[in-house]
Design a protein around this motif. Structure first.
Motif, short mmCIF file in Angstrom:
data_model
loop_
_atom_site.label_atom_id
_atom_site.label_comp_id
_atom_site.label_asym_id
_atom_site.label_seq_id
_atom_site.Cartn_x
_atom_site.Cartn_y
_atom_site.Cartn_z
N UNK A 35 0.88 -1.17 0.00
CA UNK A 35 0.00 0.00 0.00
C UNK A 35 0.91 1.21 0.00
N UNK A 36 0.94 1.93 -1.12
CA UNK A 36 1.94 2.96 -1.37
C UNK A 36 1.27 4.29 -1.69
N UNK A 37 1.80 5.36 -1.12
CA UNK A 37 1.41 6.71 -1.53
C UNK A 37 2.46 7.26 -2.47
N UNK A 38 2.02 7.75 -3.62
CA UNK A 38 2.88 8.53 -4.52
C UNK A 38 2.47 9.97 -4.32
N UNK A 39 3.32 10.76 -3.68
CA UNK A 39 2.92 12.06 -3.19
C UNK A 39 3.85 13.16 -3.70
N UNK A 40 3.26 14.32 -3.97
CA UNK A 40 4.05 15.46 -4.41
C UNK A 40 3.14 16.60 -4.83
N UNK A 41 3.68 17.80 -4.92
CA UNK A 41 2.88 18.95 -5.34
C UNK A 41 2.54 18.90 -6.82
N UNK A 42 1.67 19.79 -7.27
CA UNK A 42 1.35 19.89 -8.69
C UNK A 42 2.62 20.12 -9.49
N UNK A 43 2.76 19.40 -10.60
CA UNK A 43 3.93 19.55 -11.45
C UNK A 43 5.12 18.74 -11.02
N UNK A 44 4.96 17.88 -10.01
CA UNK A 44 6.10 17.12 -9.50
C UNK A 44 6.39 15.86 -10.32
N UNK A 45 5.42 15.43 -11.12
CA UNK A 45 5.61 14.22 -11.92
C UNK A 45 4.73 13.06 -11.50
N UNK A 46 3.93 13.23 -10.44
CA UNK A 46 3.14 12.09 -9.96
C UNK A 46 2.03 11.70 -10.93
N UNK A 47 1.44 12.66 -11.65
CA UNK A 47 0.42 12.31 -12.64
C UNK A 47 1.02 11.55 -13.81
N UNK A 48 2.22 11.93 -14.21
CA UNK A 48 2.93 11.19 -15.25
C UNK A 48 3.22 9.78 -14.78
N UNK A 49 3.59 9.63 -13.50
CA UNK A 49 3.83 8.31 -12.93
C UNK A 49 2.56 7.47 -13.00
N UNK A 50 1.42 8.09 -12.67
CA UNK A 50 0.14 7.37 -12.76
C UNK A 50 -0.07 6.84 -14.17
N UNK A 51 0.18 7.67 -15.17
CA UNK A 51 -0.03 7.25 -16.55
C UNK A 51 0.88 6.09 -16.95
N UNK A 52 2.13 6.10 -16.44
CA UNK A 52 3.04 5.00 -16.76
C UNK A 52 2.64 3.73 -16.00
N UNK A 53 2.31 3.85 -14.73
CA UNK A 53 1.93 2.67 -13.95
C UNK A 53 0.62 2.08 -14.46
N UNK A 54 -0.26 2.92 -14.99
CA UNK A 54 -1.53 2.44 -15.51
C UNK A 54 -1.47 2.05 -16.97
N UNK A 55 -0.30 2.07 -17.58
CA UNK A 55 -0.06 1.75 -19.00
C UNK A 55 -0.87 2.65 -19.93
#
Length: 257
Positions: A35-55
């Protein structure tokens, strides 16, 4: 044989035209049952990470493996099949179809899995019971509270028994009480074996999870563990069935759920 990690990134980068580097050489492994939190402010790259993890996107550099599959080596059709089989998504704004009741909204999560309509609805009813909404299954989204809508969305994400659940700001559109109920449900799902990544900018939510991966400027700046992983998937049992009883412990509509 040792199971492969659910998520494995090695030197993963993502760039866009104009010299925009959204991710820079990210190394990350998420094992079964974490159970992992990917955390960061807007523009930190976490949304891009979501897109990669979700293929939903492919890396520009490096490798991304989801459930053991190298994303860059798969066709669009095979990526769609990988998502349908292994990944469930929960979004901040629910994305439920207006005018369709909760059962139909959850059954839609099986549209691309080749499941016959009658079985889709039966499994949807079971999934709704698993998130404590058996009594609301005939209600449409405009008849549900925000917390109930998010629980319908979670049931839809889990009805196909995915190996990985990606929750993007799952409490962002909810009041405090409803948000707490949703996070409690995610903890229960993880305790019963579902691997979960919560993408959030909320440090309070992140700090309550056993692992926090913090992003800034497209890179991981910290990866902290505060305890052992919670769950371990058991073969032959569905994710929603494993949290049967959540409904009996959930608050009622009048309590903000």
């Amino acid at each position: 044989m040792t199971p492969s990690p659910v998520i494995e990134l090695r030197g993963a980068g993502k760039s866009y035209p104009g010299g925009v580097h959204a991710l820079r050489g990210v190394d990350l492994t998420v094992e079964e049952g974490e159970l992992v939190a990917v955390v960061g402010p807007s523009g930190s790259g976490k949304s891009t990470m979501l897109n990669l993890m979700g293929t939903l996107d492919r890396p520009t550099t490096g490798t991304v493996r989801i459930a053991g599959y190298d994303v860059s080596e798969l066709s669009d059709a095979r990526l769609s099949a990988l998502r349908a089989r292994h990944i469930g998504f929960v979004f901040q704004h629910f994305h439920l179809a207006a005018g369709r009741d909760a059962v139909d909204n959850v059954a839609d999560g099986l549209l691309y899995a080749g499941v016959p309509p009658k079985e889709r609805r039966a499994r949807a009813r079971e999934a709704l019971a698993g998130v404590g909404l058996d009594h609301r299954r005939s209600h449409t989204p405009n008849e549900l509270s925000g917390g109930e809508k998010q629980r319908v969305a979670i049931a839809r994400a889990l009805v196909g028994e995915p190996r990985l659940l990606l929750a993007d700001e799952p409490t962002g559109a909810l009041d405090t009480a409803s948000g707490a109920l949703v996070m409690e449900l995610l903890h229960r799902l993880n305790a019963s074996g579902t691997t979960i990544c919560v993408i959030t900018h909320d440090n309070e939510i992140a700090d309550a999870l056993p692992r926090r991966v913090r992003f800034r400027d497209g890179a991981i700046v910290s990866d902290l563990h505060s305890g052992p992983r919670t769950g371990s998937r058991t073969e032959g049992t569905g994710a929603c069935a494993r949290v049967e009883g959540a409904g009996s412990r959930a608050r009622t509509e009048g309590a903000g759920s």
